[in-house]
Design a protein around this motif. Structure first.
Motif, PDB file in Angstrom:
ATOM      1  N   UNK A 136       7.974  30.361  20.230  1.00  0.00           N
ATOM      2  CA  UNK A 136       8.445  30.753  21.558  1.00  0.00           C
ATOM      3  C   UNK A 136       7.436  31.640  22.268  1.00  0.00           C
ATOM      4  N   UNK A 137       6.861  32.586  21.541  1.00  0.00           N
ATOM      5  CA  UNK A 137       5.893  33.508  22.136  1.00  0.00           C
ATOM      6  C   UNK A 137       4.648  32.767  22.606  1.00  0.00           C
ATOM      7  N   UNK A 138       4.280  31.692  21.904  1.00  0.00           N
ATOM      8  CA  UNK A 138       3.114  30.899  22.298  1.00  0.00           C
ATOM      9  C   UNK A 138       3.403  29.983  23.491  1.00  0.00           C
ATOM     10  N   UNK A 139       4.678  29.636  23.675  1.00  0.00           N
ATOM     11  CA  UNK A 139       5.008  28.647  24.705  1.00  0.00           C
ATOM     12  C   UNK A 139       5.603  29.239  25.972  1.00  0.00           C
ATOM     13  N   UNK A 140       6.002  30.498  25.940  1.00  0.00           N
ATOM     14  CA  UNK A 140       6.681  31.120  27.076  1.00  0.00           C
ATOM     15  C   UNK A 140       6.150  32.530  27.274  1.00  0.00           C
ATOM     16  N   UNK A 141       6.282  33.030  28.488  1.00  0.00           N
ATOM     17  CA  UNK A 141       5.902  34.409  28.787  1.00  0.00           C
ATOM     18  C   UNK A 141       7.166  35.257  28.894  1.00  0.00           C
ATOM     19  N   UNK A 142       7.214  36.331  28.100  1.00  0.00           N
ATOM     20  CA  UNK A 142       8.386  37.192  28.085  1.00  0.00           C
ATOM     21  C   UNK A 142       8.033  38.590  28.561  1.00  0.00           C
ATOM     22  N   UNK A 143       9.016  39.253  29.136  1.00  0.00           N
ATOM     23  CA  UNK A 143       8.838  40.647  29.540  1.00  0.00           C
ATOM     24  C   UNK A 143       9.026  41.586  28.360  1.00  0.00           C
TER      25      UNK A 143
ATOM     26  N   UNK B 264      16.263  33.986  25.801  1.00  0.00           N
ATOM     27  CA  UNK B 264      16.061  32.896  24.856  1.00  0.00           C
ATOM     28  C   UNK B 264      16.302  33.461  23.453  1.00  0.00           C
ATOM     29  N   UNK B 265      17.201  32.827  22.701  1.00  0.00           N
ATOM     30  CA  UNK B 265      17.589  33.321  21.373  1.00  0.00           C
ATOM     31  C   UNK B 265      17.090  32.363  20.304  1.00  0.00           C
ATOM     32  N   UNK B 266      16.281  32.883  19.375  1.00  0.00           N
ATOM     33  CA  UNK B 266      15.835  32.101  18.223  1.00  0.00           C
ATOM     34  C   UNK B 266      16.249  32.837  16.955  1.00  0.00           C
ATOM     35  N   UNK B 267      16.331  32.092  15.817  1.00  0.00           N
ATOM     36  CA  UNK B 267      16.950  32.665  14.622  1.00  0.00           C
ATOM     37  C   UNK B 267      16.044  32.709  13.398  1.00  0.00           C
TER      38      UNK B 267
ATOM     39  N   UNK C 137      13.064  37.636  24.868  1.00  0.00           N
ATOM     40  CA  UNK C 137      13.136  36.837  23.644  1.00  0.00           C
ATOM     41  C   UNK C 137      13.951  37.628  22.626  1.00  0.00           C
ATOM     42  N   UNK C 138      15.071  37.057  22.206  1.00  0.00           N
ATOM     43  CA  UNK C 138      15.926  37.666  21.189  1.00  0.00           C
ATOM     44  C   UNK C 138      15.703  36.922  19.874  1.00  0.00           C
TER      45      UNK C 138
END
Length: 221
Positions: free
Chosen positions: A39-46, A28-31, A4-5
């Motif tokens: 994003x953190x609630x909806x996806x799992x990131x490394x 995945x890039x959010x601004x 997540x960027x």
């Protein structure tokens, strides 16, 4: 691996995005801070790369909320704030590392690898199941004596399979490790990549479980 960027600067964000994609990360890039939390609630990131000077919700507040919810997400702060107080605040709130802008992409990638190793989710120097070997440093894969350098997406696919040898990964699971949100994924993209890897390494380097997905063999010892 999925990243997540969180970066509101278009030029910096675009440069980091391309560098991460070239290094075989799905990004995945959010601004802004609101979208980061969503994003953190909806996806799992490394791992997450988090700017501090964000619209709507400041990066430090994003970090504070994530840690308050006990989300185990490695975070590297990327910011122009170079004051000692800012670095201390970020680290005290739970950042795993802190990189001041401007920075070299090579250093960012090295810090990401270091943080992921500490978390136990990073790749070892060489991934192998005893027959198929993958060197992250060179993207060179070896299978039964055949050697080949893989493209970034071929590498991401083989890495995802070797991180879970013996497990059958579906098309969706593999796409998640290869592509970010904004990337258009054709319906046969995974099959195309698997065909390319098999052409380089041999037909049985990756096994198909019909109707379920793909796998590599469990370790031989």
């Amino acid at each position: 691996m999925r990243v997540l960027l969180v970066e509101d600067d278009k030029m910096i964000g675009a440069a980091v995005l391309e560098a991460l994609k070239d290094a075989a990360y799905a990004v995945d890039w959010v601004r802004n801070g609101d979208l980061a939390i969503e994003a953190i609630h909806s996806e799992t990131y490394d791992i997450a790369l988090l700017d501090l000077g964000l619209p709507l919700i400041d990066g430090l507040e994003v970090l504070k909320r994530v840690r308050a919810e006990r989300v185990r997400l490695p975070v590297i702060v990327l910011t122009a704030r170079d004051a000692l107080s800012d670095r201390v605040a970020g680290l005290d709130l739970g950042a795993d590392d802190y990189l001041v802008k401007p920075f070299e992409i090579g250093e960012l990638l090295a810090r990401m690898r270091a943080v992921l190793r500490r978390e136990g989710s990073g790749t070892p120097p060489v991934l192998t199941n005893g027959r198929l070997c993958l060197d992250p440093a060179t993207r060179e894969a070896t299978f039964s004596g055949e050697k080949a350098v893989l493209s970034a997406r071929e590498f991401a696919l083989v890495q995802a399979l070797l991180m879970r040898p013996g497990a059958i990964l579906s098309r969706g699971e593999l796409e998640r490790q290869i592509y970010g949100w904004t990337e258009e994924v054709e319906s046969n993209a995974v099959e195309f990549l698997i065909h390319a890897v098999r052409k380089k390494l041999g037909a049985i380097a990756i096994r198909n479980v019909r109707g379920v997905g793909w796998m590599v063999d469990r370790p031989t010892c």
